[in-house]
Design a protein around this motif. Structure first.
Motif, PDB file in Angstrom:
ATOM      1  N   ILE A 145       0.834  -1.208   0.000  1.00  0.00           N
ATOM      2  CA  ILE A 145       0.000   0.000   0.000  1.00  0.00           C
ATOM      3  C   ILE A 145       0.866   1.254   0.000  1.00  0.00           C
ATOM      4  N   THR A 146       2.061   1.154   0.605  1.00  0.00           N
ATOM      5  CA  THR A 146       2.959   2.305   0.618  1.00  0.00           C
ATOM      6  C   THR A 146       3.530   2.585  -0.760  1.00  0.00           C
ATOM      7  N   THR A 147       3.684   1.540  -1.586  1.00  0.00           N
ATOM      8  CA  THR A 147       4.162   1.772  -2.954  1.00  0.00           C
ATOM      9  C   THR A 147       3.170   2.610  -3.751  1.00  0.00           C
ATOM     10  N   VAL A 148       1.889   2.474  -3.438  1.00  0.00           N
ATOM     11  CA  VAL A 148       0.877   3.296  -4.111  1.00  0.00           C
ATOM     12  C   VAL A 148       1.085   4.756  -3.749  1.00  0.00           C
ATOM     13  N   ASN A 149       1.306   5.013  -2.453  1.00  0.00           N
ATOM     14  CA  ASN A 149       1.565   6.385  -2.026  1.00  0.00           C
ATOM     15  C   ASN A 149       2.854   6.908  -2.635  1.00  0.00           C
ATOM     16  N   GLY A 150       3.863   6.030  -2.722  1.00  0.00           N
ATOM     17  CA  GLY A 150       5.107   6.436  -3.354  1.00  0.00           C
ATOM     18  C   GLY A 150       4.913   6.804  -4.817  1.00  0.00           C
ATOM     19  N   PHE A 151       4.087   6.032  -5.525  1.00  0.00           N
ATOM     20  CA  PHE A 151       3.788   6.328  -6.927  1.00  0.00           C
ATOM     21  C   PHE A 151       3.129   7.698  -7.069  1.00  0.00           C
ATOM     22  N   MET A 152       2.251   8.048  -6.146  1.00  0.00           N
ATOM     23  CA  MET A 152       1.582   9.336  -6.212  1.00  0.00           C
ATOM     24  C   MET A 152       2.569  10.490  -6.030  1.00  0.00           C
ATOM     25  N   ASN A 153       3.678  10.225  -5.331  1.00  0.00           N
ATOM     26  CA  ASN A 153       4.698  11.257  -5.117  1.00  0.00           C
ATOM     27  C   ASN A 153       5.736  11.300  -6.226  1.00  0.00           C
ATOM     28  N   THR A 154       6.142  10.129  -6.700  1.00  0.00           N
ATOM     29  CA  THR A 154       7.130  10.072  -7.790  1.00  0.00           C
ATOM     30  C   THR A 154       6.632   9.086  -8.835  1.00  0.00           C
ATOM     31  N   PRO A 155       5.653   9.478  -9.648  1.00  0.00           N
ATOM     32  CA  PRO A 155       5.049   8.558 -10.614  1.00  0.00           C
ATOM     33  C   PRO A 155       6.030   8.104 -11.682  1.00  0.00           C
ATOM     34  N   GLY A 156       5.897   6.838 -12.079  1.00  0.00           N
ATOM     35  CA  GLY A 156       6.744   6.275 -13.122  1.00  0.00           C
ATOM     36  C   GLY A 156       6.195   4.926 -13.551  1.00  0.00           C
ATOM     37  N   GLY A 157       6.815   4.319 -14.538  1.00  0.00           N
ATOM     38  CA  GLY A 157       6.377   3.012 -15.009  1.00  0.00           C
ATOM     39  C   GLY A 157       5.288   3.074 -16.062  1.00  0.00           C
ATOM     40  N   PHE A 158       5.234   4.163 -16.822  1.00  0.00           N
ATOM     41  CA  PHE A 158       4.187   4.302 -17.845  1.00  0.00           C
ATOM     42  C   PHE A 158       4.626   5.344 -18.862  1.00  0.00           C
ATOM     43  N   LEU A 159       3.874   5.427 -19.949  1.00  0.00           N
ATOM     44  CA  LEU A 159       4.012   6.513 -20.914  1.00  0.00           C
ATOM     45  C   LEU A 159       2.724   7.314 -20.904  1.00  0.00           C
ATOM     46  N   MET A 160       2.818   8.596 -21.234  1.00  0.00           N
ATOM     47  CA  MET A 160       1.641   9.465 -21.251  1.00  0.00           C
ATOM     48  C   MET A 160       1.268   9.760 -22.694  1.00  0.00           C
ATOM     49  N   GLU A 161       0.069   9.317 -23.091  1.00  0.00           N
ATOM     50  CA  GLU A 161      -0.422   9.563 -24.451  1.00  0.00           C
ATOM     51  C   GLU A 161      -1.887   9.977 -24.390  1.00  0.00           C
ATOM     52  N   ALA A 162      -2.191  11.099 -24.978  1.00  0.00           N
ATOM     53  CA  ALA A 162      -3.569  11.609 -25.056  1.00  0.00           C
ATOM     54  C   ALA A 162      -4.210  11.687 -23.675  1.00  0.00           C
ATOM     55  N   GLY A 163      -3.419  12.130 -22.715  1.00  0.00           N
ATOM     56  CA  GLY A 163      -3.948  12.296 -21.367  1.00  0.00           C
ATOM     57  C   GLY A 163      -4.191  11.006 -20.605  1.00  0.00           C
ATOM     58  N   GLN A 164      -3.643   9.891 -21.088  1.00  0.00           N
ATOM     59  CA  GLN A 164      -3.829   8.601 -20.417  1.00  0.00           C
ATOM     60  C   GLN A 164      -2.484   7.934 -20.184  1.00  0.00           C
ATOM     61  N   PHE A 165      -2.428   7.099 -19.128  1.00  0.00           N
ATOM     62  CA  PHE A 165      -1.236   6.310 -18.865  1.00  0.00           C
ATOM     63  C   PHE A 165      -1.291   5.045 -19.727  1.00  0.00           C
ATOM     64  N   VAL A 166      -0.288   4.853 -20.564  1.00  0.00           N
ATOM     65  CA  VAL A 166      -0.249   3.674 -21.436  1.00  0.00           C
ATOM     66  C   VAL A 166       1.100   2.974 -21.263  1.00  0.00           C
ATOM     67  N   ALA A 167       1.222   1.795 -21.878  1.00  0.00           N
ATOM     68  CA  ALA A 167       2.451   0.991 -21.772  1.00  0.00           C
ATOM     69  C   ALA A 167       2.877   0.864 -20.313  1.00  0.00           C
ATOM     70  N   VAL A 168       1.912   0.516 -19.473  1.00  0.00           N
ATOM     71  CA  VAL A 168       2.139   0.496 -18.021  1.00  0.00           C
ATOM     72  C   VAL A 168       2.988  -0.702 -17.614  1.00  0.00           C
ATOM     73  N   ASN A 169       3.990  -0.442 -16.808  1.00  0.00           N
ATOM     74  CA  ASN A 169       4.795  -1.475 -16.166  1.00  0.00           C
ATOM     75  C   ASN A 169       4.521  -1.373 -14.674  1.00  0.00           C
ATOM     76  N   PRO A 170       3.558  -2.177 -14.148  1.00  0.00           N
ATOM     77  CA  PRO A 170       3.145  -2.003 -12.750  1.00  0.00           C
ATOM     78  C   PRO A 170       4.254  -2.273 -11.738  1.00  0.00           C
ATOM     79  N   VAL A 171       5.165  -3.186 -12.069  1.00  0.00           N
ATOM     80  CA  VAL A 171       6.274  -3.466 -11.152  1.00  0.00           C
ATOM     81  C   VAL A 171       7.203  -2.260 -11.053  1.00  0.00           C
ATOM     82  N   GLN A 172       7.501  -1.656 -12.200  1.00  0.00           N
ATOM     83  CA  GLN A 172       8.338  -0.459 -12.195  1.00  0.00           C
ATOM     84  C   GLN A 172       7.633   0.682 -11.466  1.00  0.00           C
ATOM     85  N   ALA A 173       6.314   0.769 -11.615  1.00  0.00           N
ATOM     86  CA  ALA A 173       5.555   1.792 -10.898  1.00  0.00           C
ATOM     87  C   ALA A 173       5.631   1.574  -9.396  1.00  0.00           C
ATOM     88  N   MET A 174       5.567   0.301  -8.965  1.00  0.00           N
ATOM     89  CA  MET A 174       5.667  -0.010  -7.533  1.00  0.00           C
ATOM     90  C   MET A 174       7.057   0.309  -6.998  1.00  0.00           C
TER      91      MET A 174
END
Length: 456
Positions: A145-174
């Protein structure tokens, strides 16, 4: 009158997190204390420590039950109160949210087995081994659950296209940049708070009923854990400060009321701000902020004025940070003083020293207050972002006016839950004090009355 749905959304979530973090902290911290007490009891063949593990596990079950309800409320609120956030980030945080639930069920299964298998193994170490998955499950639940909070502070593990998160790598995001420092801080503070609570209960019992072998052993054990995790928590705070200086400089600057970028920056404690944002009545520790931020007394620390006005955290986070850090050092000081007295062979004076016991008893609510202040600092310090750099809070909140009704529904729920929890715990322990259980054990085991655990 038009309803400010963003404000009410914040209030709903703040209320829930403020209530839930109490039980979440207990859910992570107490299992380790139970495991330590039972292991020592087995190794020393001392029934007092075994009884501690039994009694603490009973109270722990109650906190778990309440935590389940409040945790479910948070999941519900993510969908109801922050629908735009879930629409954008749902596919990123789905994995850690699922893993957090899995870790909880893993813990709950072994907790049930643990509770119903007391005295059913010829080898007591087999029963103790059941605490390992409980401690691991509780800790991993906090990690995910703390990784979710960490993602909100330093988001990563995705690409941004047309206002959406795409090519998501959930492990990298965690495994985002904030994960290590946040997980370290969360776990160390949870173990510290759990130990402080149990030490405070023992000290309070000694103040009310006098010194007993059971409470004295529990106090000594838990104060040792408080001292250990106070040191770890201090280290975690240092790691967090260096993380903020590099990755969230505006959050650190707001917490320290550091407005101008400069080398050799002072650490500011206490004080207040006038209308011109001048710091009044504060204690300045020369160049300490630079050292905390970068390990160099002459390092340059970015000032808050470097950031746009609409991207600065609220300045009240300074008080939250001071309270959290101040209480952390207070717990370290109290536990250090406690063992200094023991080292000086003043055991008798320590037992009769009501001021020492009062300080230990007061440490319990202070530890929980520090946890509350820390989480509010973490959340308010990220403002105005819900996902830093990608989505602001007002963009994520619901536009439904029903959110105001939701606040009062959850407020009533938490009042009821809190009242029931207190009443159940009072009946559970006041109607069955440790002294009664010890006497009953002595009657059932007359041949062990001379053992360590039979001495009262």
């Amino acid at each position: 009158m038009e309803i400010d749905t963003v404000l009410w959304s914040r209030l709903v979530t703040g209320l829930t997190l403020g209530f839930h973090v109490i039980f979440a902290t207990l859910g992570v911290g107490i299992p380790l204390m139970i495991a330590i007490a039972e292991l020592i009891g087995i190794r020393k063949k001392d029934h007092h420590y075994i009884l501690m593990a039994k009694r603490w596990s009973r109270g722990f079950v109650i906190s778990v039950a309440v935590g389940v309800v409040t945790g479910t409320a948070i999941s519900l609120q993510l969908a109801l109160v922050w629908p735009n956030f879930m629409k954008l980030a749902g596919n990123v945080i789905a994995l850690p949210l699922f893993m957090e639930v899995f870790a909880f069920f893993f813990e709950a299964i072994f907790l049930g087995i643990y509770l119903y298998t007391w005295d059913r193994f010829k080898n007591p170490y087999l029963h103790w081994l059941l605490t390992i998955p409980i401690v691991a499950g509780a800790g991993m639940s906090a990690v995910f659950i703390t990784t979710v909070n960490g993602f909100m502070n330093t988001p990563g593990g995705f690409l941004m296209e047309a206002g959406q998160f795409v090519a998501v790598n959930p492990v990298q995001a965690m495994l985002n940049t904030a994960t290590f420092s946040k997980v370290f801080h969360v776990l160390s503070s949870a173990y510290l708070t759990g130990a402080a609570l149990l030490a405070g209960i023992a000290a309070f019992a000694m103040l009310r009923k006098g010194v007993s072998a059971y409470h004295k052993k529990g106090l000594n054990l838990m104060m040792a854990v408080v001292l250990l995790f106070s040191l770890f928590n201090t280290l975690a705070g240092d790691v967090s400060a260096k993380f903020l200086a590099e990755h969230q400089p505006e959050k650190l600057a707001a917490a320290e009321w550091h407005f101008e970028t400069e080398r050799g920056a002072d650490l500011i404690l206490l004080g207040w701000l006038n209308a011109e944002h001048e710091v009044i009545g504060a204690l300045h520790l020369s160049k300490v902020l630079s050292f905390l931020a970068f390990g160099d007394f002459n390092a340059e620390v970015t000032g808050l004025n470097e950031f746009p006005l609409d991207e600065r955290p609220p300045l009240l986070v300074h008080y939250l940070f001071d309270a959290m850090a101040g209480i952390g050092f207070t717990l370290l000081a109290v536990s250090s003083l406690y063992f200094l007295l023991l080292f000086l062979k003043k055991r008798k004076e320590l037992n009769l020293n009501k001021w020492m016991l009062r300080m230990v008893a007061l440490s319990a609510p202070l530890a929980f207050l520090a946890v509350e202040m820390g989480w509010f600092y973490a959340e308010l310090g990220r403002q105005p972002w819900i996902i830093r750099g990608y989505m602001r809070v007002e963009e994520a909140a619901t536009s439904s006016p029903s959110v105001r009704i939701l606040f009062f529904v959850f407020l009533l729920l938490y009042i009821v839950l809190g009242t029931i929890c207190v009443l159940v715990l009072r009946r559970l322990f006041n109607n069955n004090p440790a002294e009664v259980e010890i006497e009953k054990w002595l009657k059932d085991h007359p041949d062990k009355g001379t053992e360590k655990g039979g001495q009262s």
